[in-house]
Scaffold this motif. Sequence first.
Motif, mmCIF file in Angstrom:
data_model
loop_
_atom_site.group_PDB
_atom_site.id
_atom_site.type_symbol
_atom_site.label_atom_id
_atom_site.label_comp_id
_atom_site.label_asym_id
_atom_site.label_seq_id
_atom_site.Cartn_x
_atom_site.Cartn_y
_atom_site.Cartn_z
ATOM 1 N N ARG A 45 23.348 37.926 48.216
ATOM 2 C CA ARG A 45 23.069 37.596 49.493
ATOM 3 C C ARG A 45 24.101 37.826 50.376
ATOM 4 O O ARG A 45 25.611 37.534 50.226
ATOM 5 N N LEU A 46 23.958 38.359 51.479
ATOM 6 C CA LEU A 46 24.980 38.361 52.856
ATOM 7 C C LEU A 46 24.647 36.899 53.676
ATOM 8 O O LEU A 46 23.772 36.853 54.085
ATOM 9 N N ALA A 47 25.657 36.250 53.470
ATOM 10 C CA ALA A 47 25.502 34.828 54.112
ATOM 11 C C ALA A 47 26.737 34.714 54.844
ATOM 12 O O ALA A 47 27.895 35.283 54.826
ATOM 13 N N GLY A 48 26.872 33.369 55.322
ATOM 14 C CA GLY A 48 27.986 33.073 56.126
ATOM 15 C C GLY A 48 29.057 32.726 55.020
ATOM 16 O O GLY A 48 28.923 32.959 53.933
ATOM 17 N N THR A 49 30.169 32.696 55.490
ATOM 18 C CA THR A 49 31.660 32.651 54.865
ATOM 19 C C THR A 49 31.405 31.374 53.998
ATOM 20 O O THR A 49 30.995 30.237 54.377
ATOM 21 N N ALA A 50 32.043 31.431 52.711
ATOM 22 C CA ALA A 50 31.982 29.803 52.032
ATOM 23 C C ALA A 50 33.612 29.429 52.189
ATOM 24 O O ALA A 50 33.942 28.924 51.283
ATOM 25 N N PHE A 51 34.196 29.465 53.340
ATOM 26 C CA PHE A 51 35.569 28.924 53.432
ATOM 27 C C PHE A 51 35.588 27.319 53.158
ATOM 28 O O PHE A 51 36.516 26.860 52.738
ATOM 29 N N PHE A 52 34.566 26.442 53.511
ATOM 30 C CA PHE A 52 34.549 25.254 53.203
ATOM 31 C C PHE A 52 33.614 24.733 52.071
ATOM 32 O O PHE A 52 33.213 23.767 51.967
ATOM 33 N N MET A 53 33.254 25.871 51.206
ATOM 34 C CA MET A 53 32.291 25.529 50.321
ATOM 35 C C MET A 53 33.098 24.695 49.154
ATOM 36 O O MET A 53 32.203 23.831 48.617
ATOM 37 N N ALA A 54 34.137 24.819 48.930
ATOM 38 C CA ALA A 54 34.901 24.066 47.791
ATOM 39 C C ALA A 54 36.236 23.881 48.281
ATOM 40 O O ALA A 54 37.019 24.947 48.972
ATOM 41 N N PRO A 55 36.922 22.864 47.881
ATOM 42 C CA PRO A 55 38.356 22.425 48.300
ATOM 43 C C PRO A 55 39.463 23.383 47.614
ATOM 44 O O PRO A 55 39.050 23.926 46.466
ATOM 45 N N LEU A 56 40.443 23.770 47.928
ATOM 46 C CA LEU A 56 41.425 24.653 47.475
ATOM 47 C C LEU A 56 42.170 23.617 46.144
ATOM 48 O O LEU A 56 42.314 22.374 46.618
ATOM 49 N N ALA A 57 42.475 24.385 45.201
ATOM 50 C CA ALA A 57 43.006 23.608 43.917
ATOM 51 C C ALA A 57 44.551 23.608 44.472
ATOM 52 O O ALA A 57 44.902 24.563 45.655
ATOM 53 N N ARG A 58 45.388 22.907 43.617
ATOM 54 C CA ARG A 58 46.710 22.949 44.240
ATOM 55 C C ARG A 58 47.354 24.123 44.117
ATOM 56 O O ARG A 58 48.266 24.543 45.113
ATOM 57 N N ALA A 59 47.351 24.787 42.975
ATOM 58 C CA ALA A 59 48.048 26.204 42.916
ATOM 59 C C ALA A 59 47.735 27.341 43.861
ATOM 60 O O ALA A 59 48.462 27.884 44.461
ATOM 61 N N GLU A 60 46.316 26.906 44.461
ATOM 62 C CA GLU A 60 45.715 27.905 45.511
ATOM 63 C C GLU A 60 46.458 27.437 46.888
ATOM 64 O O GLU A 60 46.774 28.329 47.686
ATOM 65 N N ALA A 61 46.625 25.947 46.927
ATOM 66 C CA ALA A 61 47.398 25.532 48.227
ATOM 67 C C ALA A 61 48.998 26.255 48.369
ATOM 68 O O ALA A 61 49.315 26.583 49.428
ATOM 69 N N VAL A 62 49.374 26.213 47.291
ATOM 70 C CA VAL A 62 50.749 26.519 47.200
ATOM 71 C C VAL A 62 50.805 28.361 47.511
ATOM 72 O O VAL A 62 51.604 28.793 48.273
ATOM 73 N N ALA A 63 50.002 28.847 46.816
ATOM 74 C CA ALA A 63 49.923 30.278 46.877
ATOM 75 C C ALA A 63 49.509 30.637 48.695
ATOM 76 O O ALA A 63 50.243 31.420 49.173
ATOM 77 N N VAL A 64 48.983 29.985 49.295
ATOM 78 C CA VAL A 64 48.796 30.081 50.803
ATOM 79 C C VAL A 64 49.778 29.754 51.305
ATOM 80 O O VAL A 64 50.098 30.438 52.411
ATOM 81 N N SER A 65 50.459 28.828 51.055
ATOM 82 C CA SER A 65 51.937 28.339 51.768
ATOM 83 C C SER A 65 53.105 29.564 51.376
ATOM 84 O O SER A 65 53.697 30.029 52.246
ATOM 85 N N LEU A 66 52.913 30.180 50.308
ATOM 86 C CA LEU A 66 53.802 31.105 49.991
ATOM 87 C C LEU A 66 53.614 32.421 50.696
ATOM 88 O O LEU A 66 54.497 33.083 51.368
ATOM 89 N N LEU A 67 52.200 32.839 50.911
ATOM 90 C CA LEU A 67 51.763 33.929 51.670
ATOM 91 C C LEU A 67 51.879 33.629 53.124
ATOM 92 O O LEU A 67 52.784 34.311 53.574
ATOM 93 N N LEU A 68 52.121 32.725 53.668
ATOM 94 C CA LEU A 68 52.241 32.228 55.029
ATOM 95 C C LEU A 68 53.876 32.499 55.332
ATOM 96 O O LEU A 68 54.442 33.105 56.189
ATOM 97 N N GLY A 69 54.614 31.773 54.269
ATOM 98 C CA GLY A 69 56.229 32.034 54.219
ATOM 99 C C GLY A 69 56.604 33.360 54.154
ATOM 100 O O GLY A 69 57.444 33.922 54.948
#
Length: 283
Positions: A238-262
């Motif tokens: 399927r080509l559908a809308g983004t799944a940005f809010f489909m599931a919450p970030l895990a803790r490790a993923e949240a840390v990875a996002v912070s690392l990438l932004l930093g």
Amino acid sequence: MTACRLAGQRWALAIGSRAERAVERLLHWQAFPSAFQWPLATGLAVVVFLALRTPRHSELNPGAAIVWQLWWAFLPFFILLTARLWCGVCPVPALGDAARRLRPTPPPLPPSAIRRGGPWVAALGLGVMGFLFLLLNLENSGPLTATLLLAFSAVAVGSALLWKGNVWCRYLCPLGLMAGLYSRLGWLRLEPNDKRKAGSTARHCNFFTSPLAPRRSHDCVLCGACLQANGGEGVNVRLAGTAFFMAPLARAEAVAVSLLLGLLVADALRMTPLYVRFMAWMT
């Protein structure tokens, strides 16, 4: 204006439908993804060879240039268009699958410590890669680039010999973690049209997910195993809308996002006179 808008919507739906059918045919192909992985594995070997060679007439290492100026720049756009399809055709897990055939007995499932701690290892690896960029100029270093690629391949082969499934891609790969985060913005994913049949294909997945899983847009690499298995007709592309809010970030993923932004902020500062003064002060 209304007629033009309707015509544009019909055109977009037609293009989307054709794209879905094309990707679905590709994932149903029994030679997929091996038909792409092994040519890419040959390309990986060539890149490592070029990265280890000392340039004679130029300061630019060809192996490092291919990885960081071509592939690295192309990867985010490819993920946005195709979600984690790159992970599905990546040559590194193919090396692990080939090595696993040397085992006399089937390997066991990965322990719970790997499933829980693996994403933290991937986040740490992502941070280490960022510091290699900032401190050791990884993007211009052929030997460092070759070492990184060989290290990824060695860990993938080792994990394949120890455990069942693609443990490296699913839990340990820093680039897989990053691709999973980016794929939340992608438009391509698998959806069940028959939950019973789609659920029965989960046992064929080497990435320990399912077409029914709420995190499928993040964890699924579109390897086609579920579509090629019995019951695969219960899964559609399927080509559908983004799944940005489909599931919450895990803790490790949240840390990875912070690392990438930093790291992005630090890389931007590296292009300013402040960085030059800092490095002069450090030396």
